[in-house]
Design an enzyme around this catalytic site. Structure first.
Site, PDB file in Angstrom:
ATOM      1  N   ASP A  21       0.834  -1.208   0.000  1.00 53.51           N
ATOM      2  CA  ASP A  21       0.000   0.000   0.000  1.00 53.51           C
ATOM      3  C   ASP A  21       0.870   1.259   0.000  1.00 53.51           C
ATOM      4  O   ASP A  21       2.010   1.235   0.471  1.00 53.51           O
ATOM      5  CB  ASP A  21      -0.909  -0.024   1.235  1.00 53.51           C
ATOM      6  N   GLY A  22       0.299   2.338  -0.524  1.00 49.77           N
ATOM      7  CA  GLY A  22       0.962   3.644  -0.473  1.00 49.77           C
ATOM      8  C   GLY A  22       1.521   4.118  -1.804  1.00 49.77           C
ATOM      9  O   GLY A  22       2.241   5.127  -1.838  1.00 49.77           O
ATOM     10  N   GLY A  24      -0.148   5.508  -4.260  1.00 52.53           N
ATOM     11  CA  GLY A  24      -0.768   6.797  -4.578  1.00 52.53           C
ATOM     12  C   GLY A  24      -0.165   7.928  -3.749  1.00 52.53           C
ATOM     13  O   GLY A  24       0.153   9.000  -4.266  1.00 52.53           O
ATOM     14  N   ARG A  34      -0.886   9.262  -9.854  1.00 54.16           N
ATOM     15  CA  ARG A  34      -0.938   8.012  -9.076  1.00 54.16           C
ATOM     16  C   ARG A  34      -0.347   6.846  -9.858  1.00 54.16           C
ATOM     17  O   ARG A  34       0.269   5.943  -9.280  1.00 54.16           O
ATOM     18  CB  ARG A  34      -2.396   7.669  -8.713  1.00 54.16           C
ATOM     19  N   HIS A  38       2.276   3.435  -9.100  1.00 53.03           N
ATOM     20  CA  HIS A  38       2.108   2.004  -9.375  1.00 53.03           C
ATOM     21  C   HIS A  38       3.306   1.439 -10.148  1.00 53.03           C
ATOM     22  O   HIS A  38       3.736   0.318  -9.911  1.00 53.03           O
ATOM     23  CB  HIS A  38       0.811   1.753 -10.145  1.00 53.03           C
ATOM     24  N   GLU A  68     -12.293  -4.821  -4.258  1.00 51.99           N
ATOM     25  CA  GLU A  68     -12.837  -3.465  -4.032  1.00 51.99           C
ATOM     26  C   GLU A  68     -12.112  -2.405  -4.869  1.00 51.99           C
ATOM     27  O   GLU A  68     -12.606  -1.286  -5.013  1.00 51.99           O
ATOM     28  CB  GLU A  68     -12.723  -3.098  -2.544  1.00 51.99           C
ATOM     29  N   ARG A  72     -12.096   2.278  -8.256  1.00 47.19           N
ATOM     30  CA  ARG A  72     -11.218   3.394  -8.647  1.00 47.19           C
ATOM     31  C   ARG A  72     -11.485   3.830 -10.083  1.00 47.19           C
ATOM     32  O   ARG A  72     -12.160   3.129 -10.842  1.00 47.19           O
ATOM     33  CB  ARG A  72      -9.764   2.970  -8.483  1.00 47.19           C
ATOM     34  N   LEU A 132      11.025 -20.172  -4.357  1.00 46.84           N
ATOM     35  CA  LEU A 132       9.912 -19.393  -3.792  1.00 46.84           C
ATOM     36  C   LEU A 132       8.634 -19.602  -4.614  1.00 46.84           C
ATOM     37  O   LEU A 132       8.670 -19.561  -5.843  1.00 46.84           O
ATOM     38  CB  LEU A 132      10.304 -17.905  -3.834  1.00 46.84           C
TER      39      LEU A 132
END
Ligand code: IPE
Ligand code: IPE
Ligand code: MG
Length: 239
Positions: A21-22, A24, A34, A38, A68, A72, A132
């Site tokens: 997160d963060g 933007g 924004r 990304h 959700e 946007r 991984l």
């Protein structure tokens, strides 16, 4: 009393989930759109995947786009989907070098066919790698995942008596991947935002104030070190 640092560190987390997160806010702070956040967030993701692989973590799940996030602006959603379409498969050499196996969590049916194809292609190409396991949570919502699991059980004719925790767990998106031990969130917010609701029931949480595009290997190490000093009780009592 020994200090936390003197307590012998425990085991590495087997499965780490990250709420990236963060992006933007990182961009806004620099007066950038924004979308630029990304793009930088994608570079951070690659740094952190490399770091997780180097640390010997077995499973990493990255929360990339939630059920959700469709709320946007179309331009931002389109930009994120385009990043996935352009870079997910293009990094095949990177996965191959590091023996990284790709998986997906979320509702594939709700994604555009060309994105779905990229995801299916990269999963197939990396299926045999034993380093991984990197799970991309894309169009993922914890509630949606549980609903889809129960629907699939009901479609198979499950009886009420047979509907157990194990049955539901077995019909989640990746039943073979162990529950996350550590869930990390960048950018300072203390909430799960619908990430791995079922699986993270006993995960340790770690919140960092650093915006996701600024994340490096040392941020991951700090989170893992912090986790190794935790005492997990799973509802029991430590003797
Ligand atoms: C995380 O960054 C990326 C996604 C949710 C897709 P944000 O875009 O949520 O960044 P902030 O929270 O607005 O800073
Ligand atoms: C969570 O971040 C989703 C992802 C990181 C993909 P959000 O930015 O969507 O979460 P909220 O809206 O702050 O809860
Ligand atoms: Mg956010």
């Amino acid at each position: 009393m020994p200090t936390a640092a003197e307590v012998e560190a425990g085991a590495l987390p087997v499965h780490v989930g990250i709420i990236m997160d963060g992006n933007g806010r990182w961009a806004r702070r620099r007066d950038l759109p924004r979308t630029q956040g990304h793009l930088e967030g994608l570079k951070a993701a690659k740094r952190v995947v490399q770091a997780a692989s180097d640390l010997g973590i077995k499973y990493l799940t990255l929360y990339t786009f939630s059920t959700e996030n469709w709320k946007r602006a179309a331009e931002e959603v389109g930009f994120i989907m385009n990043l996935v379409r352009k870079y997910l498969f293009a990094e095949l050499d990177f996965y191959r070098r590091n023996r990284i196996r790709i998986r997906h969590a979320g509702d594939l049916a709700g994604l555009a066919p060309e994105i779905r194809r990229e995801i299916e292609k990269v999963i197939a190409e990396t299926a045999a790698f034993t380093g991984l396991t990197l799970t991309l949570a894309l169009n993922y919502g914890g509630r949606d995942e549980v609903v889809r699991a129960i629907r699939s059980l009901m479609a198979g004719g499950i009886t009420p008596e047979a509907l157990t925790e194990e049955a539901i767990r077995g019909h989640l998106d990746n039943p073979d991947i162990p529950d996350p031990d550590l869930v990390i969130r960048s950018a300072g917010e203390y909430r799960s935002s619908n990430f791995l609701l079922w699986e993270a029931a006993y995960a340790e949480f770690y919140v960092s104030d650093t915006y996701w595009p600024d994340w490096t290997a040392s941020d991951l190490s700090a989170a893992v070190q912090n986790y190794r000093l935790r005492e997990r009780r799973f509802g029991g009592i430590t003797e």
